[in-house]
Motif scaffolding. Structure first.
Motif, short mmCIF file in Angstrom:
data_model
loop_
_atom_site.label_atom_id
_atom_site.label_comp_id
_atom_site.label_asym_id
_atom_site.label_seq_id
_atom_site.Cartn_x
_atom_site.Cartn_y
_atom_site.Cartn_z
N LEU A 37 10.62 -3.01 -3.18
CA LEU A 37 9.44 -3.25 -3.93
C LEU A 37 8.39 -2.40 -3.46
N LEU A 38 7.72 -1.88 -4.71
CA LEU A 38 6.41 -1.02 -4.00
C LEU A 38 5.23 -1.76 -4.58
N PHE A 39 4.26 -1.75 -3.86
CA PHE A 39 2.80 -2.35 -4.19
C PHE A 39 1.91 -1.40 -4.08
N SER A 40 1.18 -0.94 -4.90
CA SER A 40 0.11 0.29 -4.75
C SER A 40 -0.99 -0.15 -5.87
N ALA A 41 -2.28 0.00 -5.25
CA ALA A 41 -3.48 0.08 -6.24
C ALA A 41 -3.50 1.39 -7.23
N THR A 42 -3.24 2.24 -6.67
CA THR A 42 -3.00 3.71 -7.19
C THR A 42 -1.43 4.11 -7.49
N PHE A 43 -1.27 5.08 -8.62
CA PHE A 43 0.20 5.39 -8.78
C PHE A 43 0.10 7.20 -8.79
N ASP A 45 16.59 2.14 -11.96
CA ASP A 45 15.95 1.32 -13.00
C ASP A 45 15.05 0.44 -12.54
N PRO A 46 13.91 1.02 -11.98
CA PRO A 46 12.81 0.33 -11.37
C PRO A 46 11.91 -0.48 -12.61
N TYR A 47 11.57 -1.61 -12.34
CA TYR A 47 10.70 -2.45 -13.44
C TYR A 47 9.26 -2.27 -12.74
N GLU A 48 8.39 -1.79 -13.55
CA GLU A 48 7.09 -1.56 -13.26
C GLU A 48 6.04 -2.73 -13.77
N ILE A 49 5.06 -3.41 -13.02
CA ILE A 49 4.27 -4.21 -13.57
C ILE A 49 2.91 -3.76 -13.41
N ASN A 50 2.13 -3.64 -14.27
CA ASN A 50 0.83 -2.76 -14.02
C ASN A 50 -0.18 -3.84 -14.33
N LEU A 51 -1.22 -4.11 -13.29
CA LEU A 51 -2.15 -5.16 -13.32
C LEU A 51 -3.76 -4.50 -13.44
N MET A 52 -3.65 -3.04 -13.49
CA MET A 52 -4.82 -2.42 -13.51
C MET A 52 -6.09 -2.61 -14.25
N GLU A 53 -5.62 -3.01 -15.72
CA GLU A 53 -6.55 -3.61 -16.61
C GLU A 53 -7.19 -4.97 -16.13
N GLU A 54 -6.45 -5.90 -15.60
CA GLU A 54 -6.93 -7.14 -15.35
C GLU A 54 -7.36 -7.23 -14.06
N LEU A 55 -7.27 -6.47 -13.20
CA LEU A 55 -7.93 -6.52 -11.73
C LEU A 55 -8.84 -5.84 -11.17
N THR A 56 -8.60 -4.27 -11.64
CA THR A 56 -9.34 -3.49 -10.98
C THR A 56 -10.88 -3.50 -11.18
N GLU A 69 0.97 -1.08 0.13
CA GLU A 69 -0.27 0.23 -0.09
C GLU A 69 1.08 1.24 0.02
N ALA A 70 1.79 1.45 -1.01
CA ALA A 70 2.82 2.31 -1.12
C ALA A 70 2.22 3.64 -0.88
N ASP A 71 1.01 3.88 -1.83
CA ASP A 71 0.60 5.14 -1.98
C ASP A 71 0.10 5.87 -0.53
N LYS A 72 -0.51 4.92 0.33
CA LYS A 72 -0.85 5.30 1.56
C LYS A 72 0.58 5.57 2.38
N LEU A 73 1.43 4.66 2.25
CA LEU A 73 2.49 5.08 3.26
C LEU A 73 3.28 6.29 2.82
N LEU A 74 3.26 6.88 1.53
CA LEU A 74 3.80 7.96 0.86
C LEU A 74 2.78 8.98 1.09
N SER A 75 1.75 8.92 1.96
CA SER A 75 1.01 10.05 2.03
C SER A 75 1.29 11.10 3.29
N GLN A 76 0.60 12.15 3.45
CA GLN A 76 0.99 12.95 4.60
C GLN A 76 0.95 12.60 5.93
N ASP A 77 0.23 11.21 5.99
CA ASP A 77 0.06 10.54 7.20
C ASP A 77 1.35 10.03 7.53
N PHE A 78 2.34 9.72 6.89
CA PHE A 78 3.51 9.02 7.23
C PHE A 78 4.90 9.84 6.43
#
Length: 357
Positions: free
Chosen positions: A146-152, A166-177, A119-128
């Motif tokens: 490794l970052l896992f996030s439902a939003t970017f 050189d991060p590798y991005e895997i996007n599953l939004m179309e398959e899972l959202t 839940e990287a988007d939450k961890l990188l919010s103002q709360d933390f």
């Protein structure tokens, strides 16, 4: 497609442990059980998610002779210090608690070469704010993040540029959202909401439901109303004592109650297999919040429905969220086809809540 992408897609799409399995299995495989030091750190935003993640990791680690520890705020710090001095190789933690342990020199991270941010988007919010930068300063230069996030959001992108090479991005939004979740809205006046909820309870075939409110005060008030209507109902929010939160979370997952009223505390990665109905008693303002809320149904490949109670003031947010998520929220029909959300999980006689209102 590399090995990581294959593993993550396979776990996310087909296995009950889903995203947690997608990172915990390869992380545990990289741990050297002969080394008595912290080799991997998994950070999550909430205590409930930390407990859920640790249960999965501990079960998997049994077969590898790897010791896993969970540490969160709201628990006895002295007990955690005693446990961490024993053989611990993987730690699952909330940000504040792991920083406490690092600052006290208890959690030594000089050999921790894997950091997972769930839940990287939450961890990188103002709360933390700033916490993860401090955590990373305690890690060795050669590490894998490794970052896992439902939003970017922009915060995630900025973090990646700062800390990942050189991060590798895997996007599953179309398959899972929102896959498997049918979404409806019902236009109501504020004073009609409880009556509308009562009607839904009487007409829907609910295995378990989660009902979201926008404030802790409304959570408690609504839970009281639902109980007065004669339905079994728990509630949970961030201002409750941790021991009480743990008990509610455990009992709801065990199926001891059919309905749970909660704040957005419960939107992050919490998996309750029997939940097939999510109701937004209060409609959220942000698309991200909406996405996480309704994702509590339709877990583990089961179908689910999301029902939104929309007031006149919510009408613009409804259209905006539809556009931002590229989804359709339909007007609620008089009769909802049970095939859209009912997955037979247990025989009626086996369900703790069977025949209970």
């Amino acid at each position: 497609m590399n090995e990581w992408e294959i593993a993550i897609k396979m776990c996310a799409l087909f296995f009950p442990i889903g995203k947690t399995g997608a990172y915990s299995i390869p992380v545990l495989e990289q741990i050297d059980p002969k080394k008595d030091c912290i080799q991997a750190l998994i950070i999550v935003p909430t205590r409930e998610l930390a407990l859920q993640t640790s249960q999965i990791c501990i079960e998997l680690a049994k077969h590898l002779d790897v010791r896993v520890m969970v540490t969160t705020g709201g628990t006895n710090l002295r007990d955690d210090i005693m446990r961490i001095y024993q053989k611990v190789q993987v730690i699952i933690a909330t940000p504040g608690r792991i920083l406490d342990l690092m600052e006290k020199g208890v959690a030594v991270m000089d050999q921790c070469k894997i950091l997972v941010l769930d839940e990287a988007d939450k961890l990188l919010s103002q709360d933390f704010k700033g916490m993860l930068d401090t955590v990373i300063k305690n890690l060795p230069q050669e590490r894998q993040i490794l970052l896992f996030s439902a939003t970017f959001p922009l915060t995630v992108e900025q973090f990646m540029r700062k800390h990942l090479r050189d991060p590798y991005e895997i996007n599953l939004m179309e398959e899972l959202t929102l896959k498997g979740v049918t979404q409806y809205y019902a236009f109501v006046q504020e004073r009609q909401k409880v009556h509308c909820l009562n009607t839904l309870f009487s007409k829907l075939q609910i295995n378990q439901s989660i009902i979201f409110c926008n404030s802790t005060q409304r959570v408690e008030l609504l839970a009281k109303k639902i109980t007065e209507l004669g339905y079994c109902c728990y509630y949970i929010h961030a201002k409750m004592a941790q021991a009480h939160r743990n008990r509610v979370f455990h009992d709801f997952r065990a199926g001891l109650c059919r309905n749970l009223v909660c704040s957005d505390l419960f939107t992050r990665g919490i998996d309750v297999q029997a939940v097939n109905v999510v109701i937004n008693f209060d409609f959220p303002k942000m698309a991200e919040t909406y996405l996480h809320r309704i994702g509590r149904s339709g877990r583990f490949g089961h179908l689910g429905i999301a029902i939104n109670l929309i007031t006149y003031d919510d009408r613009f947010a409804l259209h905006r969220i539809e556009q931002e998520l590229g989804t359709e929220i339909k007007p609620i029909p008089k009769v909802i086809d049970p095939k859209l959300y009912v997955a037979k999980l247990l025989d009626d006689d086996d369900t703790p809540e069977a025949n209970a209102k």
